[in-house]
Scaffold this active site. Sequence first.
Site, PDB file in Angstrom:
ATOM      1  CB  SER A 216      25.331 -66.831  68.660  1.00 31.77           C
ATOM      2  OG  SER A 216      24.251 -66.128  69.216  1.00 31.77           O
TER       3      SER A 216
ATOM      4  CE  LYS B  55      29.678 -69.276  73.411  1.00 31.41           C
ATOM      5  NZ  LYS B  55      29.576 -67.875  73.865  1.00 31.41           N
TER       6      LYS B  55
ATOM      7  CG  HIS C  70      29.557 -67.810  69.048  1.00 25.83           C
ATOM      8  ND1 HIS C  70      29.282 -69.152  69.217  1.00 25.83           N
ATOM      9  CD2 HIS C  70      28.711 -67.158  69.864  1.00 25.83           C
ATOM     10  CE1 HIS C  70      28.306 -69.294  70.077  1.00 25.83           C
ATOM     11  NE2 HIS C  70      27.934 -68.099  70.496  1.00 25.83           N
TER      12      HIS C  70
HETATM   13  C1  LIG Z   1      29.095 -67.127  75.033  1.00 27.12           C
HETATM   14  C2  LIG Z   1      29.343 -65.688  74.867  1.00 27.12           C
HETATM   15  C3  LIG Z   1      29.781 -64.896  75.933  1.00 27.12           C
HETATM   16  C4  LIG Z   1      29.891 -65.426  77.332  1.00 27.12           C
HETATM   17  O1  LIG Z   1      31.005 -66.242  77.477  1.00 27.12           O
HETATM   18  P1  LIG Z   1      31.233 -66.999  78.876  1.00 27.12           P
HETATM   19  O2  LIG Z   1      32.694 -67.162  78.952  1.00 27.12           O
HETATM   20  O3  LIG Z   1      30.473 -68.269  78.786  1.00 27.12           O
HETATM   21  O4  LIG Z   1      30.703 -66.090  79.930  1.00 27.12           O
HETATM   22  C5  LIG Z   1      30.079 -63.586  75.683  1.00 27.12           C
HETATM   23  N1  LIG Z   1      29.940 -63.049  74.446  1.00 27.12           N
HETATM   24  C6  LIG Z   1      29.495 -63.771  73.401  1.00 27.12           C
HETATM   25  C7  LIG Z   1      29.383 -63.136  72.055  1.00 27.12           C
HETATM   26  C8  LIG Z   1      29.187 -65.110  73.580  1.00 27.12           C
HETATM   27  O5  LIG Z   1      28.742 -65.821  72.543  1.00 27.12           O
END
Ligand SMILES: *Cc1c(COP(=O)(O)O)cnc(C)c1O
Length: 396
Positions: free
Chosen positions: A183, A242, A211
């Site tokens: 990210s 996301k 992501h």
């Molecule tokens: C955002 C993210 C998470 C967490 O996701 P949520 O559903 O918001 O708990 C887990 N792994 C990665 C790589 C992320 O970017």
Amino acid sequence: MYGKIKEHLQEELKSIKDAGLYKEERIIVSPQGAEIKIESGDTVINFCANNYLGLSNHPALIQAAREGMASHGFGMSSVRFICGTQDIHKTLERKISEFFGTDDTILYAACFDANGGVFEPILTKEDAIISDSLNHASIIDGVRLCKAQRYRYQNADMEDLEEKLKEAQEQRFRIIVTDGVFSMDGNVAPMDKIIELAEKYDALVMVDEAHSAGVVGETGRGVTELFDIRGKVDIITGTLGKAFGGAIGGFTTGRKEIIDLLRQRSRPYLFSNSIPPAVVNAGIRMFDMMAETHELQEKLQRNTKYFMDKMKDAGFEIKPTESAIIAVMLYDAPLSQKFAAKLLDEGIYVIGFYYPVVPKGQARIRVQISAAHDTKHLDKCVDAFKKIGKELKVLK
Ligand SMILES: *Cc1c(COP(=O)(O)O)cnc(C)c1O
């Protein structure tokens, strides 16, 4: 007796503030979208949401959420295995399996829970987890909760991964774990090489597509599509929070026996509430949309290329990226903060990142592109970057 610890906590908070690391939250008073209204009353263009496909405020998903609530109620008041499973939960799990081409899927309240609950049920101290150094915090926590031996390889460094795989040959089972897209840079994990090494050294492969799902690959199937390795990854975790609508919810999808065992033993699944019907029904609608058209992926890819090209032409240094994350390198921490603040005055909402979120001397502004952005948003952003870039002497 709160007295002593209160003082201690106040000191901790002060040291966070003194280090300039205290996080203030900016209040938004509109729905999430390309343009958002903030508490000051200003409208700004948002370039820091994970709203990659622009679905966070999509009318079809809002309608589906309403319908889900009307037909299946507000909440489940139960975990899945007691009385928290409705027909729609099973449908959503099936849609996710179809999307990724996997055997089966298990839903969680969040991807954080999916990662927290994935290792401990399937691995013991006889086994090995080999994890990328830049993996998400939730993977790190999941690894901590499991007794398997831990190995860490440098980000996307295949020589280092091979070394660690050699070291782990004594263990019974091995699993390589990586984020699909990292990210902070937006780079993808080199999945083709990871699969090769997994075959050579007899290891399972797990990818966190948080992501990357919805974003990378021609039709947004994530890194397994980008590298044409569908069916070769054993475990995929992902989020509905996301690109996939941005509400809440996570999942693990993959081999049948693994998913079966997670339903029996994964603690965040067994001991935490079911996803509410509104979110589940909107998720179903969202995966139907993904199956019908790739328009949003195409727009996102067009937008990303357009923005990158313009920024490079302007003279900015951009980290190599294969996702919708664009790291504009500034290197200097105070500069990154000043730059972001000035961009906000221009109506562009982005975040400047610096150590310890990124390595020392690697401060940057991260721009996240969305299919919700139109050319006018992207142009306005580039123009603001150019203006502030000249003002702060980043550009000549
Ligand atoms: C955002 C993210 C998470 C967490 O996701 P949520 O559903 O918001 O708990 C887990 N792994 C990665 C790589 C992320 O970017």
